[in-house]
Design a protein around this motif. Structure first.
Motif, PDB file in Angstrom:
ATOM      1  N   LYS A 168       0.850  -1.202   0.000  1.00 38.00           N
ATOM      2  CA  LYS A 168       0.000   0.000   0.000  1.00 38.00           C
ATOM      3  C   LYS A 168       0.885   1.252   0.000  1.00 38.00           C
ATOM      4  O   LYS A 168       2.112   1.141  -0.018  1.00 38.00           O
ATOM      5  CB  LYS A 168      -0.911  -0.003   1.231  1.00 38.00           C
ATOM      6  CG  LYS A 168      -1.696  -1.279   1.402  1.00 38.00           C
ATOM      7  CD  LYS A 168      -2.653  -1.502   0.266  1.00 38.00           C
ATOM      8  CE  LYS A 168      -3.445  -2.769   0.449  1.00 38.00           C
ATOM      9  NZ  LYS A 168      -4.056  -3.231  -0.795  1.00 38.00           N
ATOM     10  N   CYS A 170       0.008   4.408   2.132  1.00 36.55           N
ATOM     11  CA  CYS A 170      -0.699   5.370   2.981  1.00 36.55           C
ATOM     12  C   CYS A 170       0.178   6.616   3.196  1.00 36.55           C
ATOM     13  O   CYS A 170       1.401   6.494   3.362  1.00 36.55           O
ATOM     14  CB  CYS A 170      -1.046   4.729   4.317  1.00 36.55           C
ATOM     15  SG  CYS A 170      -1.979   3.208   4.090  1.00 36.55           S
ATOM     16  N   CYS A 173       2.583   6.956   6.359  1.00 42.38           N
ATOM     17  CA  CYS A 173       3.418   5.802   6.716  1.00 42.38           C
ATOM     18  C   CYS A 173       4.654   5.742   5.815  1.00 42.38           C
ATOM     19  O   CYS A 173       4.567   5.978   4.609  1.00 42.38           O
ATOM     20  CB  CYS A 173       2.587   4.533   6.554  1.00 42.38           C
ATOM     21  SG  CYS A 173       3.527   3.036   6.862  1.00 42.38           S
ATOM     22  N   ASN A 212       2.614  -5.812   7.460  1.00 39.75           N
ATOM     23  CA  ASN A 212       1.274  -6.215   7.027  1.00 39.75           C
ATOM     24  C   ASN A 212       1.274  -7.731   6.846  1.00 39.75           C
ATOM     25  O   ASN A 212       1.908  -8.253   5.923  1.00 39.75           O
ATOM     26  CB  ASN A 212       0.923  -5.509   5.707  1.00 39.75           C
ATOM     27  CG  ASN A 212      -0.463  -5.886   5.215  1.00 39.75           C
ATOM     28  OD1 ASN A 212      -1.204  -6.610   5.895  1.00 39.75           O
ATOM     29  ND2 ASN A 212      -0.809  -5.401   4.045  1.00 39.75           N
ATOM     30  N   THR A 264      -4.009  -5.435   7.356  1.00 37.86           N
ATOM     31  CA  THR A 264      -4.927  -4.457   6.762  1.00 37.86           C
ATOM     32  C   THR A 264      -6.368  -4.966   6.857  1.00 37.86           C
ATOM     33  O   THR A 264      -6.616  -6.173   6.903  1.00 37.86           O
ATOM     34  CB  THR A 264      -4.595  -4.201   5.266  1.00 37.86           C
ATOM     35  OG1 THR A 264      -4.391  -5.467   4.650  1.00 37.86           O
ATOM     36  CG2 THR A 264      -3.401  -3.325   5.093  1.00 37.86           C
ATOM     37  N   GLU A 290      -7.663   4.085  11.086  1.00 36.20           N
ATOM     38  CA  GLU A 290      -7.227   5.471  10.861  1.00 36.20           C
ATOM     39  C   GLU A 290      -8.354   6.486  10.983  1.00 36.20           C
ATOM     40  O   GLU A 290      -8.282   7.384  11.795  1.00 36.20           O
ATOM     41  CB  GLU A 290      -6.525   5.681   9.494  1.00 36.20           C
ATOM     42  CG  GLU A 290      -5.685   4.534   8.942  1.00 36.20           C
ATOM     43  CD  GLU A 290      -4.573   4.021   9.827  1.00 36.20           C
ATOM     44  OE1 GLU A 290      -4.362   4.596  10.909  1.00 36.20           O
ATOM     45  OE2 GLU A 290      -3.912   3.017   9.469  1.00 36.20           O
ATOM     46  N   LEU A 297     -10.368   9.069   4.707  1.00 38.79           N
ATOM     47  CA  LEU A 297      -9.640   7.898   4.205  1.00 38.79           C
ATOM     48  C   LEU A 297      -9.013   8.193   2.846  1.00 38.79           C
ATOM     49  O   LEU A 297      -7.886   7.800   2.558  1.00 38.79           O
ATOM     50  CB  LEU A 297     -10.578   6.693   4.109  1.00 38.79           C
ATOM     51  CG  LEU A 297     -11.018   6.124   5.450  1.00 38.79           C
ATOM     52  CD1 LEU A 297     -12.141   5.110   5.274  1.00 38.79           C
ATOM     53  CD2 LEU A 297      -9.828   5.473   6.178  1.00 38.79           C
ATOM     54  N   TYR A 301      -4.868   8.328   1.477  1.00 38.63           N
ATOM     55  CA  TYR A 301      -4.650   7.269   0.477  1.00 38.63           C
ATOM     56  C   TYR A 301      -4.974   5.890   1.055  1.00 38.63           C
ATOM     57  O   TYR A 301      -4.268   4.914   0.804  1.00 38.63           O
ATOM     58  CB  TYR A 301      -3.200   7.250  -0.038  1.00 38.63           C
ATOM     59  CG  TYR A 301      -2.694   8.564  -0.601  1.00 38.63           C
ATOM     60  CD1 TYR A 301      -3.565   9.554  -1.024  1.00 38.63           C
ATOM     61  CD2 TYR A 301      -1.328   8.804  -0.726  1.00 38.63           C
ATOM     62  CE1 TYR A 301      -3.096  10.759  -1.535  1.00 38.63           C
ATOM     63  CE2 TYR A 301      -0.848  10.006  -1.242  1.00 38.63           C
ATOM     64  CZ  TYR A 301      -1.738  10.973  -1.637  1.00 38.63           C
ATOM     65  OH  TYR A 301      -1.270  12.160  -2.139  1.00 38.63           O
ATOM     66  N   LYS A 302      -6.022   5.843   1.868  1.00 36.58           N
ATOM     67  CA  LYS A 302      -6.381   4.556   2.441  1.00 36.58           C
ATOM     68  C   LYS A 302      -7.830   4.239   2.112  1.00 36.58           C
ATOM     69  O   LYS A 302      -8.591   3.740   2.951  1.00 36.58           O
ATOM     70  CB  LYS A 302      -6.150   4.600   3.965  1.00 36.58           C
ATOM     71  CG  LYS A 302      -6.010   3.223   4.572  1.00 36.58           C
ATOM     72  CD  LYS A 302      -5.079   3.147   5.733  1.00 36.58           C
ATOM     73  CE  LYS A 302      -4.825   1.713   6.122  1.00 36.58           C
ATOM     74  NZ  LYS A 302      -3.794   1.541   7.107  1.00 36.58           N
ATOM     75  N   ASP A 303      -8.236   4.551   0.889  1.00 32.76           N
ATOM     76  CA  ASP A 303      -9.645   4.331   0.571  1.00 32.76           C
ATOM     77  C   ASP A 303      -9.965   2.871   0.298  1.00 32.76           C
ATOM     78  O   ASP A 303     -11.098   2.550  -0.061  1.00 32.76           O
ATOM     79  CB  ASP A 303     -10.161   5.264  -0.545  1.00 32.76           C
ATOM     80  CG  ASP A 303      -9.116   5.620  -1.561  1.00 32.76           C
ATOM     81  OD1 ASP A 303      -8.033   5.009  -1.506  1.00 32.76           O
ATOM     82  OD2 ASP A 303      -9.376   6.492  -2.405  1.00 32.76           O
ATOM     83  N   ASN A 305      -9.989   1.071   2.801  1.00 33.53           N
ATOM     84  CA  ASN A 305     -10.725   0.851   4.060  1.00 33.53           C
ATOM     85  C   ASN A 305     -12.185   1.260   3.892  1.00 33.53           C
ATOM     86  O   ASN A 305     -12.515   2.012   2.978  1.00 33.53           O
ATOM     87  CB  ASN A 305     -10.126   1.720   5.168  1.00 33.53           C
ATOM     88  CG  ASN A 305      -9.060   0.990   5.964  1.00 33.53           C
ATOM     89  OD1 ASN A 305      -8.676  -0.110   5.616  1.00 33.53           O
ATOM     90  ND2 ASN A 305      -8.588   1.611   7.014  1.00 33.53           N
TER      91      ASN A 305
END
Ligand code: B12
Ligand code: SF4
Length: 533
Positions: A168, A170, A173, A212, A264, A290, A297, A301-303, A305
């Motif tokens: 990923k 994010c 991170c 992860n 994740t 998050e 999200l 950049y964690k879409d 989720n």
């Protein structure tokens, strides 16, 4: 040339929750000709500078949070006449800084498994370089830790790494940049051998210190199939097979073992994987939730989720498959509003989370967020007593701001107070007691309450609180609770636990191996990596 390895920390509790793995890996990477290194973990007790002498070699690991203490340790070691070597994620990202601030003689960037031995050999020969590039080595080259050098009565959990890297990206991170987006997996045989070693020494609680634990999602496989990318499909399947093979072997270990990892949320789409985890005695995982809104999200950049009710459903899925979740939330994102705090804690309580952490948005170096912020600050940098705020880790803790990036709606104090309020609510005695009902007996329930309180004290009151009296009090009580709690984690050593006998691998990837545990779990892994019992 005696070799010292030092894990710096400002806070020493006498007892620590998790072993700092690098210490024991670098101990193993120390050439036998140099003798056993002397290990100092300052999360247990502070370094005694008198233990260092002229001509010694001192290896120090720094991440951003302990870099300043690391530099103090380095300066003290240098003053004793030692050669000082720095490594770790912070030294990797800022290789010049230890020379400027920590009296470094040598800096190692990247993985130390192979580079550390080279540094020591070169130092012995009087021909060391200034900077070594340890790079990102392959999973088969990861060195197994030397647990024989650990003080077994000081830690609650030991840490074993099974995989490095995360695909990923994010925005907050740095793992995907420093450890790479390509998963680097250790063979399950090596992982199991280490765990057997730890169980023999009386450790039954093991943190799988992975970025992860779920490196290949069903979506990854589907996309590779749809694109008819057979090479990628083959490589993804191999990684996935290895995961299932590892879990099948974990399932054969003594039944009192308890593993915890980081994963994740998309793994909740994969019931076979979750069931294999449960059978492997992986009792829980940190899941990066998050934020609870789609806008937030997307911004990080964690879409991949979910938000809202789907998020609750996803988190509850873990529980339905027998896995406890430590939900990790970030506060201080630009999209946060005053109402976000209450909404988040309500969701955390509703989603059957066993533990939760509520961290303040911190721009860690190497991240997209950090780069953006540094660029913004470059025109007119904010200074704190002569240090630019973008080098906040160099600012002494007493005057270091709690938040670095101004929030569009709330002051730093308001963000800290609201975050503190969320910790207080989630870790109030009532909710903890209610959550502790998931334990099998009274002893376990007491352990649950203590560990919840410890987690809250070690983290929230020592880290976030702006009130120094509260911080001092929290540290003292954390020290006491840590001592009490550790006893509950202690297991009877099993010195006679047999090591598995491994069969050689074939070209096609992990093979099923026959183990000699009395309670073999009977899991088999088929060619597409689906575990069947
Ligand atoms: C497991 C883990 C934890 C565990 C256990 C920590 C522990 N006691 O070990 C827990 C959950 C407690 C934790 C907590 C936190 N963590 Co953490 N954690 C990790 C994780 C996933 C693995 C660390 C690990 O054990 N790796 C295995 C060892 C063998 O690898 P290594 O430490 O990198 O060491 C290798 C090299 O760096 C090098 N090396 C290291 N030191 C030295 C020294 C010398 C002399 C040399 C030559 C080489 C060398 O050689 C080693 C072998 O190759 C990393 C991610 C990562 N990929 O590093 C994040 C990571 C280190 N954590 C991170 C963060 C931010 C935190 C927290 C602040 C999270 C939070 N907001 O609360 C806290 C802080 C805790 C603290 N005060 O230290 C960040 C650090 C970012 C930064 N720039 O500093 C990382 C990188 C994850 C991320 N998202 O970016 N963490
Ligand atoms: S936060 Fe987690 S999922 Fe995102 S890049 Fe880092 S390790 Fe990967």
């Amino acid at each position: 040339m005696p070799v010292h390895l030092i894990n710096p920390s400002d806070n020493s509790f006498g007892t620590a929750v998790i072993t700092p793995r690098w210490l024991f890996v670098l101990a193993a990477a120390t050439p036998a000709s140099m003798g056993d290194p002397i290990l100092v973990d300052e999360t247990l007790e502070q370094l005694d500078p008198e233990s260092i002498h002229a001509g010694d070699i001192v290896g120090i690991s720094i991440h951003t949070g302990n870099a300043l203490r690391g530099y103090e340790v380095g300066k003290a070691a240098h003053a004793c006449g030692a050669t000082v070597v720095y490594g770790g994620i912070h030294a990797t990202l800022f290789p010049e800084e230890p020379f400027e601030h920590g009296m470094a003689d040598v800096v190692v960037k990247g993985d130390g498994d192979l580079a550390w031995g080279q540094v020591l050999r070169d130092l012995s020969a009087g021909a060391a370089q200034r900077i070594y590039e340890g790079g990102k080595i392959g999973g088969e080259e990861f060195v197994s830790a030397r647990w024989d050098l650990m003080q077994t009565d000081k830690y609650m959990w030991a840490s074993v790494q099974t995989i490095r890297g995360c695909s990923k990206h994010c925005s907050f991170c740095s793992v995907w940049r420093t450890d790479g987006q390509k998963p680097r997996q250790r063979s399950f045989e090596k992982v199991i051998d280490e765990i057997v070693d730890l169980r023999r020494r009386g450790f039954r609680f093991i943190a799988l210190a992975d970025d992860n634990f779920y490196p290949v999602s069903l979506t990854d496989l589907r996309l590779a199939r749809e694109q008819n990318n057979l090479q990628r499909l083959e490589s993804l399947s191999q990684i996935r097979n290895e995961r299932f093979a590892l879990m099948a072997e974990l399932a054969k270990l003594p039944k009192d073992m308890c593993f915890f990892t980081q994963i994740t949320m998309e793994s909740a789409e994969d019931p076979d994987f979750l069931d294999a985890m449960r059978r492997a005695n992986i009792k829980g995982a940190l899941v990066g939730v998050e934020a609870v809104t789609p806008q937030a999200l997307k911004a990080v950049y964690k879409d991949f989720n979910f938000a809202g009710d789907m998020l609750i459903e996803r988190l509850q899925t873990f529980r339905r498959h027998g896995l406890h979740v430590l939900g990790s939330f970030i506060f201080g994102l630009p999209t946060d509003e005053p109402g976000t705090f209450a909404a988040t804690v309500e969701l955390a309580l509703k989603a059957d989370l066993t533990f939760a952490q509520f961290v303040m948005m911190t721009p860690f170096p190497g991240t997209v967020d950090f780069n953006r912020w540094e660029k913004e600050q470059s025109q007119n940098p904010k200074m704190v007593e002569g240090t630019p705020i973008t080098r906040y880790w160099q600012i002494p803790a007493a005057i270091r701001p709690k938040m670095f990036i101004p929030h569009p709606l709330m002051t730093s104090e308001e963000l800290c107070e609201r975050t503190q309020g969320v910790w207080d609510r989630f870790y109030g005695f009532g909710p903890i007691w209610e959550r502790s009902a998931c334990t099998p007996n009274l002893r376990a329930r007491i352990a649950f309450v203590l560990i919840s309180k410890l987690y809250r004290q070690m983290y929230a009151s020592t880290g976030i609180s702006t009130d120094s009296a509260r911080r001092r009090k929290a540290k003292n009580s954390a020290r006491w609770i840590a001592r009490m709690t550790r006893k509950l984690f202690q297991a009877k050593p099993m010195p006679n636990l047999a090591s598995p006998v491994w069969q050689p691998r074939t070209r096609s990837g992990p093979q099923l191996t026959r183990l000699e545990y009395p309670s073999a779990g009977g899991l088999e892994v088929d060619s597409v990596g689906v575990a069947r019992s």
